[in-house]
Design a protein around this motif. Sequence first.
Motif, PDB file in Angstrom:
ATOM      1  N   VAL A 272       0.834  -1.215   0.000  1.00  0.00           N
ATOM      2  CA  VAL A 272       0.000   0.000   0.000  1.00  0.00           C
ATOM      3  C   VAL A 272       0.865   1.260   0.000  1.00  0.00           C
ATOM      4  O   VAL A 272       2.084   1.193   0.116  1.00  0.00           O
ATOM      5  CB  VAL A 272      -0.954   0.020   1.220  1.00  0.00           C
ATOM      6  CG1 VAL A 272      -1.960  -1.104   1.130  1.00  0.00           C
ATOM      7  CG2 VAL A 272      -0.171  -0.056   2.526  1.00  0.00           C
ATOM      8  N   ASN A 273       0.200   2.411  -0.108  1.00  0.00           N
ATOM      9  CA  ASN A 273       0.901   3.696  -0.029  1.00  0.00           C
ATOM     10  C   ASN A 273       1.624   3.798   1.314  1.00  0.00           C
ATOM     11  O   ASN A 273       1.033   3.510   2.355  1.00  0.00           O
ATOM     12  CB  ASN A 273      -0.131   4.826  -0.160  1.00  0.00           C
ATOM     13  CG  ASN A 273       0.535   6.157  -0.464  1.00  0.00           C
ATOM     14  OD1 ASN A 273       1.387   6.621   0.280  1.00  0.00           O
ATOM     15  ND2 ASN A 273       0.138   6.770  -1.559  1.00  0.00           N
ATOM     16  N   PRO A 274       2.903   4.193   1.324  1.00  0.00           N
ATOM     17  CA  PRO A 274       3.641   4.253   2.596  1.00  0.00           C
ATOM     18  C   PRO A 274       3.154   5.349   3.552  1.00  0.00           C
ATOM     19  O   PRO A 274       3.502   5.342   4.728  1.00  0.00           O
ATOM     20  CB  PRO A 274       5.093   4.500   2.161  1.00  0.00           C
ATOM     21  CG  PRO A 274       5.000   5.057   0.772  1.00  0.00           C
ATOM     22  CD  PRO A 274       3.756   4.505   0.170  1.00  0.00           C
ATOM     23  N   VAL A 275       2.344   6.288   3.049  1.00  0.00           N
ATOM     24  CA  VAL A 275       1.777   7.330   3.923  1.00  0.00           C
ATOM     25  C   VAL A 275       0.564   6.724   4.634  1.00  0.00           C
ATOM     26  O   VAL A 275      -0.413   6.338   3.978  1.00  0.00           O
ATOM     27  CB  VAL A 275       1.353   8.575   3.105  1.00  0.00           C
ATOM     28  CG1 VAL A 275       0.727   9.626   4.009  1.00  0.00           C
ATOM     29  CG2 VAL A 275       2.549   9.131   2.342  1.00  0.00           C
ATOM     30  N   PRO A 276       0.610   6.599   5.980  1.00  0.00           N
ATOM     31  CA  PRO A 276      -0.450   5.883   6.710  1.00  0.00           C
ATOM     32  C   PRO A 276      -1.872   6.340   6.381  1.00  0.00           C
ATOM     33  O   PRO A 276      -2.766   5.507   6.207  1.00  0.00           O
ATOM     34  CB  PRO A 276      -0.109   6.147   8.183  1.00  0.00           C
ATOM     35  CG  PRO A 276       1.363   6.398   8.186  1.00  0.00           C
ATOM     36  CD  PRO A 276       1.671   7.083   6.890  1.00  0.00           C
ATOM     37  N   ALA A 299       1.901   0.092  11.926  1.00  0.00           N
ATOM     38  CA  ALA A 299       3.245  -0.364  11.539  1.00  0.00           C
ATOM     39  C   ALA A 299       3.949   0.682  10.674  1.00  0.00           C
ATOM     40  O   ALA A 299       5.131   0.989  10.878  1.00  0.00           O
ATOM     41  CB  ALA A 299       3.149  -1.694  10.799  1.00  0.00           C
ATOM     42  N   LEU A 300       3.220   1.279   9.728  1.00  0.00           N
ATOM     43  CA  LEU A 300       3.816   2.303   8.850  1.00  0.00           C
ATOM     44  C   LEU A 300       4.199   3.559   9.643  1.00  0.00           C
ATOM     45  O   LEU A 300       5.250   4.155   9.394  1.00  0.00           O
ATOM     46  CB  LEU A 300       2.837   2.672   7.731  1.00  0.00           C
ATOM     47  CG  LEU A 300       2.619   1.605   6.644  1.00  0.00           C
ATOM     48  CD1 LEU A 300       1.484   2.011   5.708  1.00  0.00           C
ATOM     49  CD2 LEU A 300       3.904   1.359   5.842  1.00  0.00           C
ATOM     50  N   LYS A 301       3.348   3.951  10.602  1.00  0.00           N
ATOM     51  CA  LYS A 301       3.632   5.150  11.411  1.00  0.00           C
ATOM     52  C   LYS A 301       4.871   4.967  12.279  1.00  0.00           C
ATOM     53  O   LYS A 301       5.682   5.882  12.452  1.00  0.00           O
ATOM     54  CB  LYS A 301       2.438   5.445  12.342  1.00  0.00           C
ATOM     55  CG  LYS A 301       1.332   6.277  11.714  1.00  0.00           C
ATOM     56  CD  LYS A 301       0.181   6.439  12.702  1.00  0.00           C
ATOM     57  CE  LYS A 301      -1.105   6.784  11.973  1.00  0.00           C
ATOM     58  NZ  LYS A 301      -2.308   6.570  12.793  1.00  0.00           N
ATOM     59  N   LEU A 302       5.000   3.771  12.869  1.00  0.00           N
ATOM     60  CA  LEU A 302       6.061   3.541  13.861  1.00  0.00           C
ATOM     61  C   LEU A 302       7.376   3.065  13.255  1.00  0.00           C
ATOM     62  O   LEU A 302       8.399   3.077  13.929  1.00  0.00           O
ATOM     63  CB  LEU A 302       5.582   2.520  14.900  1.00  0.00           C
ATOM     64  CG  LEU A 302       4.369   2.939  15.731  1.00  0.00           C
ATOM     65  CD1 LEU A 302       3.977   1.841  16.696  1.00  0.00           C
ATOM     66  CD2 LEU A 302       4.661   4.222  16.513  1.00  0.00           C
ATOM     67  N   LEU A 303       7.341   2.663  11.998  1.00  0.00           N
ATOM     68  CA  LEU A 303       8.539   2.120  11.350  1.00  0.00           C
ATOM     69  C   LEU A 303       9.766   3.027  11.465  1.00  0.00           C
ATOM     70  O   LEU A 303      10.850   2.549  11.822  1.00  0.00           O
ATOM     71  CB  LEU A 303       8.218   1.812   9.884  1.00  0.00           C
ATOM     72  CG  LEU A 303       9.245   1.017   9.094  1.00  0.00           C
ATOM     73  CD1 LEU A 303       9.562  -0.305   9.770  1.00  0.00           C
ATOM     74  CD2 LEU A 303       8.741   0.770   7.678  1.00  0.00           C
ATOM     75  N   PHE A 318       6.841   5.297  25.084  1.00  0.00           N
ATOM     76  CA  PHE A 318       5.750   5.776  24.221  1.00  0.00           C
ATOM     77  C   PHE A 318       5.620   4.924  22.949  1.00  0.00           C
ATOM     78  O   PHE A 318       4.521   4.715  22.441  1.00  0.00           O
ATOM     79  CB  PHE A 318       5.931   7.256  23.872  1.00  0.00           C
ATOM     80  CG  PHE A 318       5.690   8.159  25.056  1.00  0.00           C
ATOM     81  CD1 PHE A 318       4.445   8.198  25.674  1.00  0.00           C
ATOM     82  CD2 PHE A 318       6.702   8.963  25.570  1.00  0.00           C
ATOM     83  CE1 PHE A 318       4.205   9.009  26.774  1.00  0.00           C
ATOM     84  CE2 PHE A 318       6.477   9.773  26.669  1.00  0.00           C
ATOM     85  CZ  PHE A 318       5.226   9.805  27.277  1.00  0.00           C
ATOM     86  N   PHE A 319       6.770   4.441  22.468  1.00  0.00           N
ATOM     87  CA  PHE A 319       6.740   3.569  21.293  1.00  0.00           C
ATOM     88  C   PHE A 319       5.925   2.308  21.595  1.00  0.00           C
ATOM     89  O   PHE A 319       5.043   1.923  20.828  1.00  0.00           O
ATOM     90  CB  PHE A 319       8.162   3.181  20.866  1.00  0.00           C
ATOM     91  CG  PHE A 319       8.182   2.098  19.820  1.00  0.00           C
ATOM     92  CD1 PHE A 319       7.976   2.397  18.487  1.00  0.00           C
ATOM     93  CD2 PHE A 319       8.359   0.761  20.180  1.00  0.00           C
ATOM     94  CE1 PHE A 319       7.962   1.394  17.511  1.00  0.00           C
ATOM     95  CE2 PHE A 319       8.341  -0.241  19.215  1.00  0.00           C
ATOM     96  CZ  PHE A 319       8.142   0.075  17.883  1.00  0.00           C
ATOM     97  N   PHE A 320       6.223   1.651  22.730  1.00  0.00           N
ATOM     98  CA  PHE A 320       5.497   0.423  23.075  1.00  0.00           C
ATOM     99  C   PHE A 320       4.015   0.698  23.326  1.00  0.00           C
ATOM    100  O   PHE A 320       3.164  -0.115  22.987  1.00  0.00           O
ATOM    101  CB  PHE A 320       6.126  -0.246  24.302  1.00  0.00           C
ATOM    102  CG  PHE A 320       7.371  -1.024  23.982  1.00  0.00           C
ATOM    103  CD1 PHE A 320       7.326  -2.140  23.168  1.00  0.00           C
ATOM    104  CD2 PHE A 320       8.605  -0.624  24.491  1.00  0.00           C
ATOM    105  CE1 PHE A 320       8.473  -2.864  22.868  1.00  0.00           C
ATOM    106  CE2 PHE A 320       9.756  -1.342  24.193  1.00  0.00           C
ATOM    107  CZ  PHE A 320       9.689  -2.457  23.384  1.00  0.00           C
ATOM    108  N   HIS A 321       3.722   1.866  23.895  1.00  0.00           N
ATOM    109  CA  HIS A 321       2.325   2.237  24.134  1.00  0.00           C
ATOM    110  C   HIS A 321       1.570   2.325  22.801  1.00  0.00           C
ATOM    111  O   HIS A 321       0.439   1.855  22.667  1.00  0.00           O
ATOM    112  CB  HIS A 321       2.255   3.574  24.881  1.00  0.00           C
ATOM    113  CG  HIS A 321       0.856   4.078  25.080  1.00  0.00           C
ATOM    114  ND1 HIS A 321       0.214   4.875  24.150  1.00  0.00           N
ATOM    115  CD2 HIS A 321      -0.030   3.871  26.082  1.00  0.00           C
ATOM    116  CE1 HIS A 321      -1.008   5.141  24.583  1.00  0.00           C
ATOM    117  NE2 HIS A 321      -1.181   4.551  25.760  1.00  0.00           N
ATOM    118  N   ASP A 322       2.226   2.927  21.795  1.00  0.00           N
ATOM    119  CA  ASP A 322       1.585   3.093  20.482  1.00  0.00           C
ATOM    120  C   ASP A 322       1.550   1.785  19.681  1.00  0.00           C
ATOM    121  O   ASP A 322       0.591   1.511  18.959  1.00  0.00           O
ATOM    122  CB  ASP A 322       2.321   4.163  19.664  1.00  0.00           C
ATOM    123  CG  ASP A 322       2.159   5.560  20.269  1.00  0.00           C
ATOM    124  OD1 ASP A 322       1.207   5.764  21.057  1.00  0.00           O
ATOM    125  OD2 ASP A 322       2.992   6.437  19.970  1.00  0.00           O
ATOM    126  N   ALA A 323       2.620   0.987  19.826  1.00  0.00           N
ATOM    127  CA  ALA A 323       2.723  -0.246  19.027  1.00  0.00           C
ATOM    128  C   ALA A 323       1.780  -1.330  19.538  1.00  0.00           C
ATOM    129  O   ALA A 323       1.068  -1.969  18.754  1.00  0.00           O
ATOM    130  CB  ALA A 323       4.150  -0.768  19.036  1.00  0.00           C
TER     131      ALA A 323
END
Length: 434
Positions: A272-276, A299-303, A318-323
């Motif tokens: 898909v488009n890489p822009v989330p 996944a695309l946002k956090l990559l 914060f990364f783990f909270h979002d992931a």
Amino acid sequence: MLESIPSTLAPENWPFSLEFLPQPAYMVGGAVRDAILGRTRAYLDLDFVIPSKAVKVARAIAHHYKAGFVLLDAERQIARVVFPHATADFAQQEGDSIEVDLHRRDFTVNAIAYNPYTQEIIDPLQGYLDLQQGILRMVSPANLKDDPLRLMRGYRQAAQLGFTIEPATQAAIRSLASHISKVAAERVRVEIGYLLANSQGTPWITSAWEDGLLAPFFKNATRESLIKLAAVDEAAALLSQNWQQLGVQLQEYVRDSIKTTWLGIAKLACLVNPVPELAEIELQELTYSRAEIRGVTTALKLLPQLQVVDMPLREQYFFFHDADIVFAATAVLAVALDILVDAMSGDKPLHTAVETKAKPCQILAPLINRYLNPDDLVAHPTPLVSGKELIIALDIPASPIIGQLLREIGVAQAEGKVSTTIQAIALARQLLEG
């Protein structure tokens, strides 16, 4: 031809008695094909062709066994009976004979019938020979055109069976590719899901793209997207080798009701488009579920964050909270991109890049180890205090500030600065006053 009838076809292995079927009646399709190949599955998926009154027969069986009944196509007389460990579809014979019916099917290996009364195998198109040779051969281009989903199904079946597609058949698929856009997106999505589920599907989804079948659905897919898919397979193998638990998670479904694995989510993110935000619109048009869309866009946002060496602890929190549960899919994507960069910079094949480079795993190792440790307070915080408790203790109204305070308490707890409810409330008060 066949020396003996495979026992898996025998009526004693069916979920209903043979006496419910009229004479003649035929078992057809995948069940016959798989039985001849010696492929077994725990869940039986049976297809029967009956010369007349197929729906009436299905209804009688469902009633007698108190099984589920679904009318699939009233006009063409197709119905389904759902048992606890099996599904049986009953269809009215097309044409004057079973041979005529078989000539209307997609591929020769699926155009073999079995008469349970005479134990006769009917194979007018030499499908058995193609089964022996591992070849998927069309019955005719017209049959593929009649239901263009068969074009994509050819690649899926080749992947599942480990077969090759006969050249004239692939040429016909290529010439008919534009017809795929007439098929409902959700039907195509199911076939693509099979191809994304494991590494055997990757070469075939690449062929499907080359032959023009993916473009109407994944408008942003490029040659690079398909190379990324192969890199994701390599990355998944590498991560599974180092962290077996993570490998198991990649094979788990997003939800019990959604048969897409986390590995499938990572691969979907390559197409898909890489822009989330744009990927979200694209996936909505393809009728993916909210859970699948959230998996891909998260996944695309956090990559990009996973490409940072030595991420500070606060950012890790914060990364783990979002992931959350999307961590495994995000991690495999990050490793895949590193493998790709390494392969391209050294002009090496993907598998060589994996063998010669442990860097992707080394960078992610601390985060993966945190994620796999249920007691890790950065990846899996255990709240010291609830939002309601903060509202009462600080005498403040409910507002977004409560969420911010809880996050700051979580970070402080992960850093070892607070470890009790009293300390947590004191920190919250200090943050409010400060």
